[in-house]
Structures are given as structure tokens and as C-alpha cells.
Design an enzyme around this catalytic site. Structure first.
Site, short mmCIF file in Angstrom:
data_model
loop_
_atom_site.label_atom_id
_atom_site.label_comp_id
_atom_site.label_asym_id
_atom_site.label_seq_id
_atom_site.Cartn_x
_atom_site.Cartn_y
_atom_site.Cartn_z
N CYS A 107 23.06 -40.65 -27.29
CA CYS A 107 23.18 -42.10 -27.13
C CYS A 107 21.87 -42.75 -26.65
CB CYS A 107 24.27 -42.50 -26.16
SG CYS A 107 25.90 -42.06 -26.69
N ARG A 134 16.75 -38.96 -30.15
CA ARG A 134 17.69 -38.47 -29.13
C ARG A 134 18.94 -37.85 -29.77
NH1 ARG A 134 16.73 -40.69 -24.05
NH2 ARG A 134 18.92 -40.56 -23.49
N TRP A 153 26.27 -41.17 -30.05
CA TRP A 153 26.55 -39.75 -30.31
C TRP A 153 27.97 -39.56 -29.82
CZ3 TRP A 153 27.71 -35.12 -27.79
CH2 TRP A 153 27.36 -33.94 -28.47
N ASN A 181 26.15 -45.37 -22.39
CA ASN A 181 25.82 -43.97 -22.58
C ASN A 181 26.46 -43.22 -21.43
OD1 ASN A 181 24.63 -41.46 -22.80
ND2 ASN A 181 22.54 -42.17 -22.46
N GLY A 182 27.23 -42.18 -21.71
CA GLY A 182 27.90 -41.43 -20.65
C GLY A 182 29.37 -41.28 -20.96
N GLU A 239 14.69 -17.32 -27.92
CA GLU A 239 14.17 -18.63 -28.32
C GLU A 239 13.99 -18.70 -29.83
OE1 GLU A 239 14.09 -21.37 -27.01
OE2 GLU A 239 12.55 -22.55 -27.97
N LYS A 247 15.88 -21.46 -32.16
CA LYS A 247 15.15 -22.39 -33.03
C LYS A 247 15.70 -22.32 -34.45
CE LYS A 247 13.68 -24.42 -30.84
NZ LYS A 247 13.62 -24.34 -29.42
N GLU A 253 19.33 -23.86 -34.75
CA GLU A 253 19.55 -25.28 -34.51
C GLU A 253 18.99 -26.20 -35.60
OE1 GLU A 253 17.85 -27.19 -31.04
OE2 GLU A 253 16.25 -25.72 -30.99
N HIS A 306 24.24 -1.30 -29.13
CA HIS A 306 25.55 -1.32 -28.46
C HIS A 306 26.54 -2.23 -29.18
CE1 HIS A 306 23.93 1.03 -25.13
NE2 HIS A 306 22.82 0.34 -25.35
N LYS A 318 18.85 -34.79 -28.52
CA LYS A 318 17.64 -34.31 -27.84
C LYS A 318 17.90 -34.12 -26.35
CE LYS A 318 13.28 -33.36 -27.24
NZ LYS A 318 12.95 -31.95 -27.52
O1 M6R Z 1 15.76 -31.63 -21.79
P1 M6R Z 1 16.13 -30.22 -21.48
O2 M6R Z 1 15.00 -29.29 -21.51
O3 M6R Z 1 16.90 -30.10 -20.18
O4 M6R Z 1 17.12 -29.79 -22.62
C1 M6R Z 1 17.81 -28.57 -22.57
C2 M6R Z 1 18.38 -28.21 -23.91
O5 M6R Z 1 19.32 -29.15 -24.31
C3 M6R Z 1 17.28 -28.11 -24.98
O6 M6R Z 1 16.29 -27.19 -24.62
C4 M6R Z 1 17.88 -27.70 -26.34
O7 M6R Z 1 18.36 -26.39 -26.28
C5 M6R Z 1 16.83 -27.85 -27.44
N1 M6R Z 1 17.39 -28.56 -28.56
C6 M6R Z 1 16.35 -26.57 -27.96
O8 M6R Z 1 15.43 -26.72 -28.98
#
Ligand code: M6R
Length: 621
Positions: free
Chosen positions: A2, A27, A79, A105-106, A494, A498, A501, A517, A616
């Protein structure tokens, strides 16, 4: 998640709102809308909203309201949380009497009981949202004739409504009867007020404000701001007047534009060498063999004596925190744990004397991380932040911290924030190590290696074409594994995050040893398995794991250390990274994985910067 933009001033605000919405697109959102107050015929406040992109809203606005251009308005990217992604559920929301127009937002947690109370008073609802309930509650309390009757004006009605609310909110509210007042408020969700010349621009973050002004006011939880063309008044929801807290936004316009790149994610991957040089700038004191972190100095003694460190975050920030766990134990010899903030918050954590909690967050607004931080600080922990966005909520709610300084990150997939977070955690562990056990000479030697990390990343970026070709070979594959050990176990996590997502390919990241395992059952002929197989303490063990995958038909893609010819014997594809000390290798080894994910998403035709369902900044728990 949002985005809010609102304006009051002398300029027609249609383009300002649309431009603001575009800046907030990163966002993450599924629908967009705006409302502008301007008398056209009988109608004063005009609302236009639609499911889809801001560009769709722009087209709809042009068709439905071609002349709309008043000087007060508010807009929103939604969102969805409560209610499906539909036009009626899109913000702004108005009430059944048509008095109030509101964006939010919230999450209003007690909206069901509030809705019931309002229904008993005869109020009607047209949407499934919690936000419409809030708009109706404000309307119930608001008296448009307050000047004559002494009833509640907009500011008082918002304050009174928010006293009834539990949950999180950032809101902007207009009355359809008062084109001269905009009221905004926040608790738990981000909102700042840009202060221009005779105008105010309210937004969820600085990126939507910076093209108008760099002066901005931050809002504490439970604060309400009444904005008019003559000035502002800040108060609590209990109407206790507050002094405004004004800061300078540290954003340059160029940093939030594409600058010739096709996508923000690509731009941010390629920015990493420069960004990391900025993260280190002025913080490595080579003469005295120590790290200078001004933000930690006031707590240096407490930190040196700390008995336990807990690092928390979500997503990429958590993965960076996992590297931090290795660094703090290895270099500073402090027992360290890393935990999802969302779990830490709710598991009745034991916080003993000498516990330091480090909240890692790019945005500084992640609700889970913020809630965990509040919980552990309430229990007596020293709360530190490793944050990118200056002035963000987490950065303000910590005892101390270190900023990443990597510049705004717009791509939803975190890239330069990851390397920035690992860089800051490395510097923090050296800051402590120097005060606990490491000699100046050793720290100096380590810092010299640290300073070379950006050059190493540049060397990896030069292999972009080869990495694209490797990715292309496997683009039809729906399952990938990412494996690493020690410092590069988090790197594997990581890499998998990546890929999933932004390309929507199923990927798992795990310690290479764990594969045996259970997950080894997944490996079939040609399955891409990415090994981070750089030279280090567990290199031989990783080689054995590679053999295990190979003998089951997996296709090995190895990220290896330059000069390692043995790896060619077992891996079909090799991406070389320059040699560097093992604790620093995640910052370099992650870069090819970022590029694999980027190319996979592009090759599959996905919207790299706005992946489906993702936001975001995740500002709800
Ligand atoms: O703003 P933040 O670093 O706290 O966000 C945490 C996660 O939401 C963020 O790292 C998310 O996993 C990313 N989309 C990963 O690429």
C-alpha cells in the site's frame, strides 16, 4: 505494500498524485485510486479507482474526469488484505453519507466489532474492507457544521475515531465539505509529510516527495497532523499538541530513476560496487586498525560486554543476518543466534542481561521486525538497527544502529541491500572483535580485504553474458536447488529466495549436507543444482556433495574460486569469483545468483521489479 500520496497547496494536484503513485509502484500493489476535491456541478469530491496499474487509473481518469484538477487530493495503491481485488474495495473509501474520503495503509483489527456498532446506528457499507469502516466511523463523529454547532471538526473526528481503533494505520482523510483541510495520522505504518512552499505532500516514503521538497516531517505512532494551506498542527490522538520533527530526505532523484537500465533490479545489482564503497566510506580506519561506527559509540562498552546477540529480520534481511551469525561468532566470539522476527516476537523470548538484539531491515518498516524489536526492548535488550532507509520507523525505535548507505532500493527483489547488510554486519563484528580479541594489525589486514570486495563484485558483473547463457539453458526447469556450507549456506538460501520471488520457479536453498537427509530424493536427470563451492574450510565436503548430486543426474552449476580447475571435472557450468577470505565470500558469491534470478525472470517474461503478490515493504504482521 500500500502506498499513500496526498496533497494540499496551491497547485492543481492531479499530476502530482499520479506521479507520486508511480513512484510508489515499487512497493507492490494490485489496484489504485485517487480523490480530488473540486466543485464541478453538484459534486465536490471526485473519486476514480480501478483494479490494475497506475497507468490504468490514468486512462480511466482521462476518460471519466478529464477536467478534474483541484488543489487538494489523496491517492493510494492497494495491496489487498481485507476483501478481494475489486474496484469497490480499492481506495479511496467514502462513507454512506458522502462526508469523508479516506485512504489507509495497515489493518484495523477490530473492524468487525466497529462495523457492527455502526450498522446498529443505521450506517451502510458497500465494501468488504476495514478501511470503509474507518471512513464511516470518522463520518459518524464528524460534524460538517461544527463551526456553528461546536461539534467535531475533521481533526477532532479523526482523533476520536482512532481512539476506538486497534491495529495499524497510516491514513489521509478529507472532508467533502471542507476543501481546505487534510488530516493525516499514523500508528505502525509508514507516513511522512513533505513540507513545501505553501504546500504539503504526504507520502508513504520519501521517493514520492523528493521531486517536490527534501524537507519532511516524521510522525510518531499515534500522531495526527492537520494540514491547511496556512500551516500544520501536530497532536496525539488524545489531542496533546506535539512539536513537529523535521528532517532532510537523503535521496537524490537520480537514485530512484532507471538511468538507462531496463529494470531497477538490474540497476541495483550493477550498483553494488559503488554502493558498498559508500557503505565503507569513512568507516575503515586503516592507520589505527579499527572500524569507526559513530552510531554505536555511545553503546560501545555495553556491546563489548554483551553475552549474546540475536539477529532478526525477514526474507533477505534474515539471510543477511545468518551471515552475521557466522561473523559475530567467528570474528567477535560472541554467542549469536539468528531468528525470524515474526517467530522471535511470539515465542516468549528469554532476554537476559547482556542480550543485544540486531534488527536487520532494508525498509526499516517491516511490521514483523518492528514488533520483534519492541518486544525485546520491552524485555530489556539493547536494540540495534541495521537499516537502509534513514528516518524509518525501526531506525527511530532502536537504541542505536548503523545505516547501510546503499541508496534507495526500488526493485522488490532485494539485492544491494543484502550485500550492504552483510557489509555492515561484517563491520560491526570487526568493531567488536577489535575491542574484544583482535589486534589492530589483524583488523587492518581484514579491512584491506574488505575494501577489495567491490572490485571482486565488478569482476563477477563482467560475466553477466555467460551467466545469462547458463540460465537460458535451464529456463524450462521448474525446480532448482541451491546448496552451500558455512558462510555460504545463507548465500544458498538467498539464491533460492531470489529465484522463486521473481521467476516463480520453485527453488530450495539449504546447507549442502542437509540435502542427503531428504531433499536428495528430488534430484532427477538434469535438475539444476547450484553449489557455492568457493575455496574455504569445507571445500572438500562440498566437492563430495557435488559428486552425490552428479551421480543422481543433477546438472551442477558451481560458483567457484578463480583458478580452481578441479571443479571443472564435476560441474557442467562454472562461474568464477575472485579469491577472498571466506567470511567475505557471501557478498561476492551472491552476485551470480542475483543475476541468475534476474535473467530467469526476464527470459520467462515476468515483471522483474513488480513480481506477483509481493510488496517491497511488508507493513502488516
Ligand atoms: O525491508 P526489509 O528488509 O525488512 O524486508 C524484509 C523482506 O520483506 C525482504 O527482504 C523480502 O524478502 C525481499 N523481497 C527479498 O528480495
Amino acid at each position: 505494500m500500500c502506498g499513500i500520496i496526498a496533497y494540499i497547496g496551491a497547485r492543481p494536484c492531479r499530476d502530482i498524485l499520479i506521479e507520486g503513485l508511480k513512484r510508489l509502484e515499487y512497493r507492490g500493489y494490485d489496484s489504485a485510486g485517487l480523490a480530488i476535491t473540486q466543485t464541478i456541478g453538484d459534486c465536490t469530491t471526485h473519486v476514480c479507482k480501478t483494479v490494475g496499474r497506475v497507468a490504468d487509473l490514468e486512462r480511466k481518469l482521462e476518460a471519466d474526469e478529464p477536467t478534474l484538477n483541484g488543489t487538494i487530493g489523496l491517492a493510494h495503491t492497494r495491496w489487498a488484505t481485507h476483501g478481494a481485488v475489486t474496484d469497490p474495495n480499492t481506495h479511496p473509501h467514502t462513507d454512506d453519507r458522502g462526508l469523508i474520503c479516506l485512504v489507509h495503509n495497515g489493518i484495523i483489527e477490530n473492524y468487525v466489532s466497529l462495523k457492527k456498532l455502526l450498522e446498529e446506528k443505521g450506517r451502510k457499507f458497500r465494501t468488504e474492507t476495514d478501511t470503509e469502516v474507518l471512513a464511516t466511523l470518522v463520518s459518524e463523529l464528524y460534524d460538517p457544521d461544527h463551526a456553528k454547532t461546536g461539534g467535531m471538526d475533521l481533526e477532532a473526528a479523526v482523533q476520536a475515531a482512532l481512539r476506538e481503533v486497534t491495529g495499524a494505520y497510516a491514513i489521509a482523510v478529507m472532508s467533502t465539505r471542507d476543501p481546505d483541510t487534510l488530516v493525516v495520522a499514523r500508528k505502525g505504518s509508514p507516513l511522512i509529510v513533505g513540507i513545501g512552499n505553501g504546500e504539503f505532500i504526504v507520502a508513504s516514503d520519501g521517493s514520492a516527495i523528493i521531486s517536490h521538497t527534501a524537507r519532511a516531517m516524521t510522525l510518531d505512532d499515534y500522531s495526527v497532523v492537520r494540514l491547511t494551506r496556512d500551516g500544520l498542527r501536530t497532536s496525539t490522538i488524545d489531542n496533546v499538541e506535539l512539536s513537529p520533527k523535521v528532517m532532510q530526505l537523503e535521496i537524490e532523484l537520480g537514485e530512484i530513476e532507471l538511468g538507462g537500465f531496463e529494470h531497477y533490479m538490474r540497476k541495483e545489482i550493477f550498483e553494488q560496487p559503488r554502493a558498498l564503497r559508500r557503505t565503507m566510506s569513512g568507516r575503515l580506519n586503516h592507520n589505527e586498525g579499527c572500524i569507526v561506527l559513530g552510531g554505536l559509540l555511545a553503546h560501545a562498552k555495553e556491546l563489548v560486554r554483551s553475552r549474546r546477540v540475536i539477529i532478526c529480520g525477514q526474507g533477505t534481511a534474515l539471510n543477511a543476518g545468518m551471515v552475521g551469525e557466522y561473523l559475530f561468532e567467528d570474528l567477535a566470539r560472541i554467542p549469536t543466534e539468528v531468528e525470524y522476527a515474526s517467530e522471535l516476537r511470539y515465542r516468549n523470548p528469554i532476554i537476559e542481561e547482556g542480550t543485544v538484539v540486531i534488527a536487520v531491515s532494508q525498509s526499516g518498516e517491516t511490521a514483523d521486525t518492528l514488533a520483534a524489536l519492541h518486544e525485546v526492548r520491552d524485555r530489556g535488550a539493547l536494540g540495534l538497527g541495521v537499516i537502509n532507509v534513514v528516518g524509518s520507523t525501526i531506525s527511530r525505535d532502536t537504541d542505536a544502529g548503523v545505516y547501510l548507505r546503499v541508496g534507495p532500493e526500488i526493485g522488490v527483489a532485494s539485492t544491494k541491500a543484502f550485500t550492504g547488510q552483510v557489509m555492515v554486519l561484517t563491520m560491526m563484528s570487526l568493531f567488536l572483535a577489535r575491542r574484544r580479541l583482535m589486534s589492530g594489525t589483524d583488523v587492518s589486514a581484514f579491512m584491506a580485504e574488505l575494501a577489495r570486495v567491490p572490485d571482486h563484485i565488478e569482476a563477477v558483473l563482467e560475466q553477466d553474458d555467460e551467466i545469462r547463457a547458463i540460465t537460458e539453458k535451464h529456463i524450462g526447469r521448474e525446480n532448482w536447488l541451491f546448496l552451500g556450507r558455512g558462510y555460504n549456506y545463507p548465500t544458498a538460501m538467498e539464491g533460492a529466495l531470489k529465484l522463486k520471488e521473481i521467476s516463480y520457479i520453485h527453488a530450495e536453498g539449504m546447507p549442502a549436507a542437509e540435502m542427503k537427509h531428504g531433499p536428495i530424493a528430488l534430484i532427477d536427470e538434469g535438475m539444476p543444482v547450484v553449489f557455492i563451492a568457493t575455496k574455504g574450510a569445507q571445500y572438500d565436503k562440498v566437492m563430495s556433495n557435488i559428486e552425490e548430486v552428479r551421480s543422481r543426474g543433477g546438472h551442477i552449476i558451481a560458483v567457484a574460486t578463480e583458478g580452481d580447475e578441479d571443479i571443472r571435472r564435476v560441474a557442467e557450468d562454472v562461474i568464477y569469483i575472485p579469491e577472498c577470505p571466506e567470511p567475505l565470500s557471501p557478498m561476492v558469491a551472491v552476485v551470480p545468483l542475483q543475476l541468475i534470478a534476474y535473467h530467469a525472470a526476464v527470459l520467462r517474461g515476468h515483471d522483474v521489479d513488480k513480481p506477483r503478490n509481493l510488496a517491497k515493504s511488508v507493513t502488516v504482521e
